[in-house]
Scaffold this motif. Structure first.
Motif, short mmCIF file in Angstrom:
data_model
loop_
_atom_site.label_atom_id
_atom_site.label_comp_id
_atom_site.label_asym_id
_atom_site.label_seq_id
_atom_site.Cartn_x
_atom_site.Cartn_y
_atom_site.Cartn_z
N THR A 1 -5.67 -0.25 24.25
CA THR A 1 -5.23 1.09 24.57
C THR A 1 -4.79 1.79 23.30
N ALA A 2 -5.10 3.05 23.21
CA ALA A 2 -4.71 3.83 22.04
C ALA A 2 -3.28 4.32 22.23
N VAL A 3 -2.53 4.27 21.17
CA VAL A 3 -1.16 4.79 21.21
C VAL A 3 -1.23 6.23 20.72
N ARG B 1 -0.52 9.51 18.84
CA ARG B 1 0.09 9.67 17.52
C ARG B 1 1.53 10.15 17.63
N ALA C 1 3.70 9.22 19.65
CA ALA C 1 4.58 8.12 20.04
C ALA C 1 4.98 7.27 18.85
N LEU C 2 4.24 7.38 17.74
CA LEU C 2 4.55 6.58 16.56
C LEU C 2 5.64 7.26 15.74
N ARG D 1 6.56 -1.63 23.49
CA ARG D 1 5.73 -0.53 23.94
C ARG D 1 4.37 -0.52 23.23
N LEU D 2 4.33 -1.07 22.01
CA LEU D 2 3.09 -1.07 21.24
C LEU D 2 2.26 -2.33 21.44
N GLY D 3 2.71 -3.24 22.32
CA GLY D 3 1.89 -4.39 22.64
C GLY D 3 2.48 -5.74 22.29
N ALA D 4 3.71 -5.78 21.82
CA ALA D 4 4.33 -7.08 21.52
C ALA D 4 4.60 -7.81 22.84
#
Length: 61
Positions: A38-40, A42, A44-45, A2-5
């Motif tokens: 894209t910004a994640v 906060r 979602a972290l 979800r974070l770009g992997a």
């Protein structure tokens, strides 16, 4: 993911699988334009872990 992997490796790493993944990702990035960052959000972290509570030393003799 979800974070770009783009992919992940599982230990023990199979050298042949590593070569295939690197080649695929290299070819994929060469063929497609880079996506805009894209910004994640906060929220979602995951929250940072709290530090352990201090403990009192054991009484001596």
């Amino acid at each position: 993911m979800r974070l770009g992997a783009a992919d992940l490796l599982v230990k023990p790493i199979d050298p042949w699988a590593l070569c295939i993944k690197v080649r695929y990702l290299y070819d994929f990035t060469r063929r497609s334009p880079l996506p805009a960052p894209t910004a994640v959000p906060r929220a979602a972290l995951p929250a940072p872990a709290a530090p352990p509570a201090p403990t009192a030393p054991a009484p001596g003799p």
